[in-house]
Design an enzyme around this catalytic site. Sequence first.
Site, short mmCIF file in Angstrom:
data_model
loop_
_atom_site.label_atom_id
_atom_site.label_comp_id
_atom_site.label_asym_id
_atom_site.label_seq_id
_atom_site.Cartn_x
_atom_site.Cartn_y
_atom_site.Cartn_z
N GLY A 85 0.79 -1.24 0.00
CA GLY A 85 0.00 0.00 0.00
C GLY A 85 0.81 1.28 0.00
O GLY A 85 0.27 2.35 0.27
N TRP A 87 2.17 2.90 -2.60
CA TRP A 87 1.72 3.81 -3.67
C TRP A 87 0.42 4.47 -3.25
O TRP A 87 0.20 5.65 -3.51
CB TRP A 87 1.54 3.05 -4.99
CG TRP A 87 2.82 2.70 -5.70
CD1 TRP A 87 4.06 2.60 -5.14
CD2 TRP A 87 3.00 2.43 -7.10
NE1 TRP A 87 4.99 2.27 -6.09
CE2 TRP A 87 4.38 2.16 -7.30
CE3 TRP A 87 2.14 2.37 -8.19
CZ2 TRP A 87 4.89 1.84 -8.56
CZ3 TRP A 87 2.65 2.05 -9.45
CH2 TRP A 87 4.02 1.80 -9.63
N ASP A 113 -4.86 -6.44 -5.43
CA ASP A 113 -3.66 -7.27 -5.22
C ASP A 113 -4.05 -8.70 -4.91
O ASP A 113 -5.16 -8.97 -4.44
CB ASP A 113 -2.78 -6.73 -4.08
CG ASP A 113 -1.33 -7.17 -4.22
OD1 ASP A 113 -0.50 -6.35 -4.68
OD2 ASP A 113 -1.02 -8.34 -3.92
N ASP A 129 -6.75 -11.84 -8.19
CA ASP A 129 -5.68 -12.12 -9.15
C ASP A 129 -6.08 -11.46 -10.46
O ASP A 129 -7.05 -11.88 -11.10
CB ASP A 129 -5.51 -13.64 -9.33
CG ASP A 129 -4.34 -13.96 -10.24
OD1 ASP A 129 -3.89 -13.07 -11.01
OD2 ASP A 129 -3.86 -15.11 -10.19
N ASP A 153 2.24 -1.93 -10.53
CA ASP A 153 3.55 -2.29 -9.96
C ASP A 153 3.56 -3.81 -9.80
O ASP A 153 4.33 -4.35 -9.02
CB ASP A 153 3.71 -1.58 -8.60
CG ASP A 153 5.17 -1.55 -8.11
OD1 ASP A 153 6.07 -1.76 -8.94
OD2 ASP A 153 5.39 -1.29 -6.91
N LYS A 193 5.46 -0.90 -14.18
CA LYS A 193 6.84 -1.35 -13.93
C LYS A 193 7.18 -2.44 -14.94
O LYS A 193 6.39 -3.36 -15.15
CB LYS A 193 6.95 -1.90 -12.52
CG LYS A 193 8.32 -2.52 -12.26
CD LYS A 193 8.57 -2.76 -10.81
CE LYS A 193 7.75 -3.92 -10.27
NZ LYS A 193 7.91 -4.04 -8.82
C1 LIG Z 1 6.33 -4.71 -5.69
S1 LIG Z 1 4.81 -5.18 -5.02
C2 LIG Z 1 3.86 -3.70 -5.13
C3 LIG Z 1 4.21 -2.65 -4.14
C4 LIG Z 1 3.21 -1.52 -4.11
N1 LIG Z 1 3.29 -0.70 -5.29
C5 LIG Z 1 3.39 -0.63 -2.90
O1 LIG Z 1 3.76 0.51 -3.06
O2 LIG Z 1 3.14 -1.09 -1.79
C6 LIG Z 1 4.13 -6.16 -6.30
C7 LIG Z 1 2.75 -6.68 -5.99
O3 LIG Z 1 2.17 -7.23 -7.18
C8 LIG Z 1 1.24 -8.20 -6.75
N2 LIG Z 1 0.83 -9.04 -7.88
C9 LIG Z 1 1.62 -9.86 -8.62
N3 LIG Z 1 0.89 -10.51 -9.52
C10 LIG Z 1 -0.40 -10.10 -9.37
C11 LIG Z 1 -1.62 -10.43 -10.00
N4 LIG Z 1 -1.67 -11.35 -10.97
N5 LIG Z 1 -2.76 -9.83 -9.59
C12 LIG Z 1 -2.72 -8.91 -8.59
N6 LIG Z 1 -1.58 -8.56 -7.95
C13 LIG Z 1 -0.43 -9.15 -8.32
C14 LIG Z 1 1.99 -8.93 -5.66
O4 LIG Z 1 1.11 -9.63 -4.82
C15 LIG Z 1 2.73 -7.79 -4.95
O5 LIG Z 1 2.04 -7.38 -3.80
#
Ligand SMILES: C[S@@+](CC[C@H](N)C(=O)[O-])C[C@H]1O[C@@H](n2cnc3c(N)ncnc32)[C@H](O)[C@@H]1O
EC number: 2.1.1.166
Length: 238
Positions: A85, A87, A113, A129, A153, A193
């Site tokens: 969280g 962002w 997420d 997902d 992200d 990203k």
């Molecule tokens: C680097 S973290 C994001 C950090 C976030 N931007 C923050 O500031 O807190 C990447 C996130 O992408 C999520 N993620 C990866 N694949 C996903 C998907 N198919 N659907 C939803 N979320 C996904 C992961 O669970 C993870 O929490």
Amino acid sequence: MAKKPTGKNTSGRGQRDLTVKVKTARGRRLSSTRWLQRQLNDPYVKRAQAEGYRGRAAFKIMELDDKYRFLVPGARVVDLGCAPGGWAQVAVPRINALGEKSGKAIGRFIGIDLQEVEPLAGAEFHQLDFMDEGADDQVKEWLGGQADVVMSDMAASSSGHKQTDHLRIMSLCETAAYFAFDVLEEGGTFVAKVLAGGAEGELQKLLKQKFKSVANVKPPSSRADSSEKFVVATGFRG
Ligand SMILES: C[S@@+](CC[C@H](N)C(=O)[O-])C[C@H]1O[C@@H](n2cnc3c(N)ncnc32)[C@H](O)[C@@H]1O
């Protein structure tokens, strides 16, 4: 005569390596000592702790927005891959800030997420997902209209294989981009990203057809040893 035990093991024999593997936010596996060292030396980790952000990722969106100004008062934002969280913590005050002309603007923030996210005032989080069949329609339903910003992200846990990770993240970005094409208001912004690795040219080509400007950015807070960068596409043509 038997020697007195000193409590020290200088022979090296019988010593066990007590380090364990730790997963980084990006899913990379580091030894616990290397991870701890990296955390302790990282100025953005220290800053995140001091300023109450949920992670150092907060600074990346802050730096991108300081440059491109898309988190404006009143903006409707969809954040894909929003956990934990960071962002959201940056975006919510900016989109609910005082507008230049209209006084206090009320923005909208929807975060998606795989993981559950600790609630944050002004943000709406959903556990989903995004790659599941019908997930995009579900988010459109929650949104109930258009968005001004779609940002992603999303990153899967690292497989340890650079090219596999690159292709996985590109597939997440492409899915996020097609979602953005469906929901963005004219003039809207898409931020995602990516990990460098060869296939990002295709995403650029796709985005250039739909946006006035497409930039590749490495914000100062993105680790220099990481292949991550951000694509910022502005001026959605509709
Ligand atoms: C680097 S973290 C994001 C950090 C976030 N931007 C923050 O500031 O807190 C990447 C996130 O992408 C999520 N993620 C990866 N694949 C996903 C998907 N198919 N659907 C939803 N979320 C996904 C992961 O669970 C993870 O929490």
